[in-house]
Motif scaffolding. Structure first.
Motif, PDB file in Angstrom:
ATOM      1  N   LEU A  11       0.924  -1.198  -0.035  1.00  0.00           N
ATOM      2  CA  LEU A  11      -0.073   0.058   0.214  1.00  0.00           C
ATOM      3  C   LEU A  11       0.916   1.324  -0.042  1.00  0.00           C
ATOM      4  O   LEU A  11       0.467   2.524  -0.345  1.00  0.00           O
ATOM      5  CB  LEU A  11      -0.881  -0.020   1.201  1.00  0.00           C
ATOM      6  CG  LEU A  11      -2.077  -0.901   1.101  1.00  0.00           C
ATOM      7  CD1 LEU A  11      -2.711  -1.252   2.616  1.00  0.00           C
ATOM      8  CD2 LEU A  11      -3.089  -0.711   0.167  1.00  0.00           C
ATOM      9  N   ALA A  12       2.012   1.041   0.482  1.00  0.00           N
ATOM     10  CA  ALA A  12       2.789   2.395   0.707  1.00  0.00           C
ATOM     11  C   ALA A  12       3.287   2.786  -0.573  1.00  0.00           C
ATOM     12  O   ALA A  12       3.681   4.095  -0.824  1.00  0.00           O
ATOM     13  CB  ALA A  12       4.124   2.091   1.521  1.00  0.00           C
ATOM     14  N   GLY A  13       3.252   2.049  -1.553  1.00  0.00           N
ATOM     15  CA  GLY A  13       3.716   2.430  -3.039  1.00  0.00           C
ATOM     16  C   GLY A  13       2.525   3.073  -3.639  1.00  0.00           C
ATOM     17  O   GLY A  13       2.641   3.682  -4.875  1.00  0.00           O
ATOM     18  N   LEU A  14       1.222   3.375  -3.236  1.00  0.00           N
ATOM     19  CA  LEU A  14       0.180   3.744  -3.654  1.00  0.00           C
ATOM     20  C   LEU A  14      -0.506   4.963  -2.966  1.00  0.00           C
ATOM     21  O   LEU A  14      -1.296   5.595  -3.530  1.00  0.00           O
ATOM     22  CB  LEU A  14      -0.993   2.583  -3.988  1.00  0.00           C
ATOM     23  CG  LEU A  14      -0.767   1.332  -4.622  1.00  0.00           C
ATOM     24  CD1 LEU A  14      -1.906   0.460  -4.204  1.00  0.00           C
ATOM     25  CD2 LEU A  14      -0.356   1.485  -6.077  1.00  0.00           C
ATOM     26  N   MET A  15      -0.063   5.357  -1.904  1.00  0.00           N
ATOM     27  CA  MET A  15      -0.488   6.380  -0.742  1.00  0.00           C
ATOM     28  C   MET A  15       0.403   6.514   0.200  1.00  0.00           C
ATOM     29  O   MET A  15       1.497   6.114   0.228  1.00  0.00           O
ATOM     30  CB  MET A  15      -1.791   5.777  -0.282  1.00  0.00           C
ATOM     31  CG  MET A  15      -1.685   4.753   0.613  1.00  0.00           C
ATOM     32  SD  MET A  15      -3.467   3.808   1.149  1.00  0.00           S
ATOM     33  CE  MET A  15      -3.859   3.033  -0.391  1.00  0.00           C
ATOM     34  N   THR A  16       0.215   7.552   0.887  1.00  0.00           N
ATOM     35  CA  THR A  16       1.027   7.881   2.008  1.00  0.00           C
ATOM     36  C   THR A  16       1.276   6.783   2.976  1.00  0.00           C
ATOM     37  O   THR A  16       0.309   5.902   3.394  1.00  0.00           O
ATOM     38  CB  THR A  16       0.351   9.295   2.812  1.00  0.00           C
ATOM     39  OG1 THR A  16      -0.931   8.977   3.428  1.00  0.00           O
ATOM     40  CG2 THR A  16       0.200  10.493   1.670  1.00  0.00           C
ATOM     41  N   ALA A  17       2.264   6.998   3.975  1.00  0.00           N
ATOM     42  CA  ALA A  17       2.493   5.762   5.001  1.00  0.00           C
ATOM     43  C   ALA A  17       1.400   5.922   5.783  1.00  0.00           C
ATOM     44  O   ALA A  17       1.020   4.846   6.375  1.00  0.00           O
ATOM     45  CB  ALA A  17       3.881   6.306   5.599  1.00  0.00           C
ATOM     46  N   GLY A  18       0.927   6.939   6.255  1.00  0.00           N
ATOM     47  CA  GLY A  18      -0.293   7.117   7.264  1.00  0.00           C
ATOM     48  C   GLY A  18      -1.473   6.435   6.875  1.00  0.00           C
ATOM     49  O   GLY A  18      -2.168   5.526   7.366  1.00  0.00           O
ATOM     50  N   ALA A  19      -1.866   6.628   5.627  1.00  0.00           N
ATOM     51  CA  ALA A  19      -2.986   6.061   4.999  1.00  0.00           C
ATOM     52  C   ALA A  19      -2.829   4.588   4.924  1.00  0.00           C
ATOM     53  O   ALA A  19      -3.918   3.972   4.912  1.00  0.00           O
ATOM     54  CB  ALA A  19      -3.294   6.760   3.493  1.00  0.00           C
ATOM     55  N   ALA A  20      -1.573   4.091   4.245  1.00  0.00           N
ATOM     56  CA  ALA A  20      -1.374   2.774   4.213  1.00  0.00           C
ATOM     57  C   ALA A  20      -1.588   2.101   5.775  1.00  0.00           C
ATOM     58  O   ALA A  20      -2.027   1.051   5.660  1.00  0.00           O
ATOM     59  CB  ALA A  20      -0.007   2.368   3.560  1.00  0.00           C
ATOM     60  N   THR A  21      -0.926   2.721   6.700  1.00  0.00           N
ATOM     61  CA  THR A  21      -1.328   1.963   7.948  1.00  0.00           C
ATOM     62  C   THR A  21      -2.775   1.802   8.387  1.00  0.00           C
ATOM     63  O   THR A  21      -3.077   0.799   8.639  1.00  0.00           O
ATOM     64  CB  THR A  21      -0.662   2.825   8.939  1.00  0.00           C
ATOM     65  OG1 THR A  21       1.006   2.839   8.586  1.00  0.00           O
ATOM     66  CG2 THR A  21      -0.596   2.215  10.148  1.00  0.00           C
ATOM     67  N   ALA A  22      -3.405   2.783   8.177  1.00  0.00           N
ATOM     68  CA  ALA A  22      -4.792   2.946   8.458  1.00  0.00           C
ATOM     69  C   ALA A  22      -5.579   1.953   7.675  1.00  0.00           C
ATOM     70  O   ALA A  22      -6.591   1.385   8.378  1.00  0.00           O
ATOM     71  CB  ALA A  22      -5.501   4.212   8.517  1.00  0.00           C
ATOM     72  N   ILE A  23      -5.505   1.907   6.364  1.00  0.00           N
ATOM     73  CA  ILE A  23      -6.166   0.896   5.455  1.00  0.00           C
ATOM     74  C   ILE A  23      -5.816  -0.439   5.753  1.00  0.00           C
ATOM     75  O   ILE A  23      -6.782  -1.407   5.920  1.00  0.00           O
ATOM     76  CB  ILE A  23      -5.704   1.230   4.144  1.00  0.00           C
ATOM     77  CG1 ILE A  23      -6.473   2.685   3.507  1.00  0.00           C
ATOM     78  CG2 ILE A  23      -6.310   0.040   3.080  1.00  0.00           C
ATOM     79  CD1 ILE A  23      -7.875   2.527   3.554  1.00  0.00           C
ATOM     80  N   ALA A  24      -4.695  -0.790   6.332  1.00  0.00           N
ATOM     81  CA  ALA A  24      -4.045  -2.128   6.551  1.00  0.00           C
ATOM     82  C   ALA A  24      -4.841  -2.499   7.882  1.00  0.00           C
ATOM     83  O   ALA A  24      -5.543  -3.694   8.196  1.00  0.00           O
ATOM     84  CB  ALA A  24      -2.559  -2.249   6.925  1.00  0.00           C
ATOM     85  N   ALA A  25      -5.033  -1.631   8.988  1.00  0.00           N
ATOM     86  CA  ALA A  25      -5.783  -1.861  10.148  1.00  0.00           C
ATOM     87  C   ALA A  25      -7.335  -2.129   9.866  1.00  0.00           C
ATOM     88  O   ALA A  25      -7.855  -2.871  10.471  1.00  0.00           O
ATOM     89  CB  ALA A  25      -5.375  -0.697  11.049  1.00  0.00           C
TER      90      ALA A  25
END
Length: 336
Positions: free
Chosen positions: A285-299
């Motif tokens: 996900l980090a390659g598609l969006m910001t690190a914060g958004a990637a962390t939130a989407i995974a959770a």
């Protein structure tokens, strides 16, 4: 001469109710306590992780959340069907009829055990539920073990779509390329039967009288691949507000989620593989969006999986109660 009197023809002699041993009562109590504990653990997981994802949830359209959750339901049910196919294959190899067994409920309710630390609890719960429904614990354990292996194999095949990108970000995951051929080889019916018999021997149970059919393994593998496709669709819909919904992204996210779930299976000491799955998802996900958004989407994806599991278990419970009531009503009607 005795003091007994004959029973009148319109009455029946009362027979004493069979008593339940103290050990069985203790086992039944432990089973119920374990089920309460795993449901509480699943609910606790949602509550604890909610603050991390609530901002992301409120930024999504309602239809994204609904469609993403609905995409998980067929995936959960396909996982159930995969386990059922394996279980029926084992029963048939012993010339036992799987009819009348509550296989769906055994799988769905048992899977909630993964939310306790140590994925072994899912196996334990399934074995106890299986015994309650007339299945041998060893048979249920072997079915769960085989279906787990098939799940890993299917996930590595599907995950090949995302593996090149993930490895560029985390080279330490190159070992997955080595594991894949061995996992696929291990799904050969002859090898599976050999491994099953080794497990049965360790459990002091008789071996399978005939090898597991190739059709059983192929059907289970196909259901496993289809399961991951629906799981990937869930994640693809979820990231729609952060990135473009392209076919390439769908393939990438499906592969990443399948690899993440395999990492979760290997991290068996963690409840439901928490952390291991999210790490792999974050890399994709980090390659598609910001690190914060990637962390939130995974959770958020993890929470939605938990909700989907609980919904399916709830439906299974309702169906089980309705079936039990219908059978009881039929028995009363026949007695009358």
């Amino acid at each position: 001469m005795t003091n007994s009197h004959p029973v009148p023809p319109n009455e029946t002699a009362e027979l004493p109710e069979p008593t339940v041993g103290g050990r069985q009562k203790l086992i039944d109590f432990a089973r119920r306590a374990l089920m309460v504990l795993v449901f509480a653990a699943a609910a606790y997981f949602i509550v604890v992780n909610w603050p991390q994802v609530q901002e992301t949830v409120f930024s999504l359209h309602w239809w994204q959340l609904v469609l993403s959750l609905l995409a998980l339901i067929p995936g959960v049910l396909l996982g159930m069907m995969m386990w059922r196919v394996v279980m029926v294959g084992i029963l048939r190899s012993r010339h036992l009829s799987p009819e009348g067994k509550s296989l769906n409920q055994i799988y769905l309710v048992g899977q909630i055990g993964k939310y306790l630390p140590g994925s072994v609890w899912a196996f334990v719960l399934q074995m106890e539920l299986g015994r309650k429904n007339g299945l041998a614990r060893a048979q249920v354990f072997v079915a769960s073990l085989i279906s787990t292996g098939v799940t890993v194999g299917a996930s590595l095949v599907v995950g090949a779509m995302a593996l090149p990108l993930i490895i560029t970000q985390q080279p330490s995951l190159q070992w997955l390329y080595i594991v894949l051929p061995f996992v696929l080889l291990a799904m050969n019916p002859h090898i599976v039967t050999f491994l099953v018999n080794v497990v049965l021997k360790a459990l002091r149970r008789p071996p399978l009288p005939e090898r597991i059919r190739a059709s059983t393994m192929l059907q289970a593998f196909g259901l496993g691949v289809a399961m991951y496709c629906f799981f990937g669709l869930h994640l693809w819909i979820l990231v729609g507000h952060e990135t473009a919904l392209t076919i390439g992204n769908l393939m990438l996210l499906t592969g990443a989620l399948s690899l993440g779930m395999t990492a979760g299976v290997l991290a068996f000491l963690l409840p439901a593989g928490v952390g291991a799955r999210e790490f792999v998802l974050y890399l994709a996900l980090a390659g598609l969006m910001t690190a914060g958004a990637a962390t939130a989407i995974a959770a958020l994806s993890r929470i939605m999986f938990t909700v989907a599991d609980l919904l399916c278990v709830g439906v299974a419970f309702i169906h089980l109660r309705k079936t039990a009531k219908a059978e009881k009503a039929n028995r009363i009607t026949k007695d009358d």
